[in-house]
Design an enzyme around this catalytic site. Structure first.
Site, PDB file in Angstrom:
ATOM      1  N   PHE A   8       0.016  31.691  12.546  1.00  0.00           N
ATOM      2  CA  PHE A   8      -1.436  31.776  12.677  1.00  0.00           C
ATOM      3  C   PHE A   8      -2.130  30.427  12.512  1.00  0.00           C
ATOM      4  O   PHE A   8      -3.348  30.368  12.514  1.00  0.00           O
ATOM      5  CB  PHE A   8      -2.014  32.759  11.654  1.00  0.00           C
ATOM      6  CG  PHE A   8      -1.383  34.116  11.713  1.00  0.00           C
ATOM      7  CD1 PHE A   8      -1.435  34.880  12.873  1.00  0.00           C
ATOM      8  CD2 PHE A   8      -0.726  34.625  10.607  1.00  0.00           C
ATOM      9  CE1 PHE A   8      -0.849  36.133  12.927  1.00  0.00           C
ATOM     10  CE2 PHE A   8      -0.126  35.875  10.657  1.00  0.00           C
ATOM     11  CZ  PHE A   8      -0.183  36.639  11.817  1.00  0.00           C
ATOM     12  N   HIS A  23      -3.600   1.027   2.937  1.00  0.00           N
ATOM     13  CA  HIS A  23      -4.511   0.045   3.538  1.00  0.00           C
ATOM     14  C   HIS A  23      -4.312   0.002   5.055  1.00  0.00           C
ATOM     15  O   HIS A  23      -3.936  -1.012   5.634  1.00  0.00           O
ATOM     16  CB  HIS A  23      -4.290  -1.323   2.901  1.00  0.00           C
ATOM     17  CG  HIS A  23      -4.514  -1.319   1.421  1.00  0.00           C
ATOM     18  ND1 HIS A  23      -5.719  -1.664   0.843  1.00  0.00           N
ATOM     19  CD2 HIS A  23      -3.694  -0.976   0.400  1.00  0.00           C
ATOM     20  CE1 HIS A  23      -5.624  -1.540  -0.474  1.00  0.00           C
ATOM     21  NE2 HIS A  23      -4.403  -1.126  -0.765  1.00  0.00           N
ATOM     22  N   HIS A  71     -10.473   1.350   5.737  1.00  0.00           N
ATOM     23  CA  HIS A  71     -10.060   1.726   4.383  1.00  0.00           C
ATOM     24  C   HIS A  71     -10.812   0.900   3.360  1.00  0.00           C
ATOM     25  O   HIS A  71     -11.447  -0.107   3.685  1.00  0.00           O
ATOM     26  CB  HIS A  71      -8.548   1.526   4.201  1.00  0.00           C
ATOM     27  CG  HIS A  71      -8.118   0.092   4.227  1.00  0.00           C
ATOM     28  ND1 HIS A  71      -7.801  -0.576   5.398  1.00  0.00           N
ATOM     29  CD2 HIS A  71      -7.951  -0.814   3.232  1.00  0.00           C
ATOM     30  CE1 HIS A  71      -7.455  -1.817   5.126  1.00  0.00           C
ATOM     31  NE2 HIS A  71      -7.542  -2.000   3.810  1.00  0.00           N
ATOM     32  N   ASP A 120     -10.621  -1.207  -0.341  1.00  0.00           N
ATOM     33  CA  ASP A 120      -9.790  -1.891  -1.332  1.00  0.00           C
ATOM     34  C   ASP A 120     -10.389  -1.655  -2.709  1.00  0.00           C
ATOM     35  O   ASP A 120     -11.557  -1.991  -2.949  1.00  0.00           O
ATOM     36  CB  ASP A 120      -9.759  -3.398  -1.067  1.00  0.00           C
ATOM     37  CG  ASP A 120      -9.002  -3.772   0.194  1.00  0.00           C
ATOM     38  OD1 ASP A 120      -8.243  -2.931   0.700  1.00  0.00           O
ATOM     39  OD2 ASP A 120      -9.169  -4.914   0.659  1.00  0.00           O
ATOM     40  N   HIS A 148      -6.051  -3.317  -6.383  1.00  0.00           N
ATOM     41  CA  HIS A 148      -5.268  -3.794  -5.240  1.00  0.00           C
ATOM     42  C   HIS A 148      -4.810  -5.238  -5.445  1.00  0.00           C
ATOM     43  O   HIS A 148      -3.787  -5.640  -4.898  1.00  0.00           O
ATOM     44  CB  HIS A 148      -6.115  -3.671  -3.974  1.00  0.00           C
ATOM     45  CG  HIS A 148      -5.495  -4.219  -2.730  1.00  0.00           C
ATOM     46  ND1 HIS A 148      -4.185  -3.983  -2.379  1.00  0.00           N
ATOM     47  CD2 HIS A 148      -6.012  -5.008  -1.734  1.00  0.00           C
ATOM     48  CE1 HIS A 148      -3.913  -4.593  -1.235  1.00  0.00           C
ATOM     49  NE2 HIS A 148      -4.989  -5.233  -0.832  1.00  0.00           N
ATOM     50  N   HIS A 207     -10.143 -11.252  -1.602  1.00  0.00           N
ATOM     51  CA  HIS A 207      -9.410 -10.341  -2.476  1.00  0.00           C
ATOM     52  C   HIS A 207      -9.427 -10.849  -3.914  1.00  0.00           C
ATOM     53  O   HIS A 207      -9.672 -10.091  -4.870  1.00  0.00           O
ATOM     54  CB  HIS A 207      -7.968 -10.193  -2.003  1.00  0.00           C
ATOM     55  CG  HIS A 207      -7.793  -9.370  -0.774  1.00  0.00           C
ATOM     56  ND1 HIS A 207      -7.963  -9.876   0.488  1.00  0.00           N
ATOM     57  CD2 HIS A 207      -7.451  -8.058  -0.608  1.00  0.00           C
ATOM     58  CE1 HIS A 207      -7.735  -8.922   1.386  1.00  0.00           C
ATOM     59  NE2 HIS A 207      -7.425  -7.813   0.748  1.00  0.00           N
TER      60      HIS A 207
END
Length: 260
Positions: A58, A69, A73, A75, A79, A207
């Protein structure tokens, strides 16, 4: 009328429109490729488990396989080594995932030079012209790079000298992280750093500084050209993965529409 009802009424009347800033996620989604000896995440893939047949008469459902990543997306602070004692993606403050969007257009500069780096002086001059960045805002950097999202080779733009995509100087990354009261930064490229940011000091400065300062980054955005410089509201909705360093996210923008 309550503020929530006012928003709902505006949506129903077309006075507020929704733009999807998310790149579709599939096995063809361009993903970051790290050189040896570094390890890469797996690309996104989907595995059929049943499709209205004997394993599931079904229903239809799938397993998905993906790195954190991949595609559009977010961070989270953990990270990066500078944010290793910070929040995972399930701990991100919801109040900081919704906020005013400021769109900064550097598409002409990126078209002229794919290695273009945004510096402090660019953002200072931008504020002198347009005004200060609001508290809790998301700075969304338009470079026109979303036009290459369907073509992995063009999107990553790799040759023998590395990957050539726009980003930020180390000084600019440090300034954004330390001087601005924002929630995060959004870009149209595969990562929040420039393609050749590994050669900067420190390596991958967005970063390094942004995540170390408990600010967030979102990548692989699209449709920024449809947003005004000021006046939009962004909603970032990542999967709340416990212990996750990031997660695929649906990113939506609410903008003033043209009601009939």
């Amino acid at each position: 009328m309550s503020p929530v009802h006012a928003v709902l009424a505006s949506l129903a009347a077309g006075a507020v429109e929704i733009h999807d800033l998310t790149a579709p996620l599939s096995a063809e989604t361009p993903t970051l490729v790290l050189p040896e000896p570094f390890s890469n995440l797996i690309d996104f893939s989907i595995e059929q488990v049943s499709a209205y047949n004997e394993p599931g008469p079904f229903w239809k459902h799938h397993n998905i396989h993906t790195g954190e990543h991949i595609g559009t997306h977010i961070d989270a602070p953990i990270h990066w080594v500078t944010g290793k004692d910070g929040k995972d993606v399930s701990q991100l403050d919801p109040a900081r995932l919704i906020g005013p969007a400021v769109v900064l257009d550097f598409s002409a500069e990126a078209e002229a030079d794919p290695d273009f780096l945004i510096d402090v002086e660019h953002l200072v001059a931008w504020q002198e012209e347009h005004g200060a960045f609001p508290a809790n805002s998301w700075l969304l950097f338009r470079t026109g790079w979303d036009q290459y999202g369907h073509d992995k080779q063009a999107f990553l733009n790799v040759d023998d000298n590395g990957s050539h995509t726009p980003g930020f100087t180390a000084e600019c990354a440090k300034w954004i992280a330390g001087e601005l009261e924002i929630s995060g930064v959004g870009v149209e490229t595969v990562g929040i750093d420039a393609g050749n940011a590994g050669a900067l000091t420190p390596p991958f400065p967005m970063h390094h500084f942004l995540l170390g300062a408990d600010k967030y980054g979102i990548t692989s955005l699209k449709n920024l050209a449809k947003l005004p410089t000021f006046g939009a509201m962004v909603v970032v909705a990542p999967l709340p993965i416990v212990g996750g360093t990031g997660a695929p996210a649906r990113v939506l923008a609410l903008v003033e529409g043209s009601p009939a």
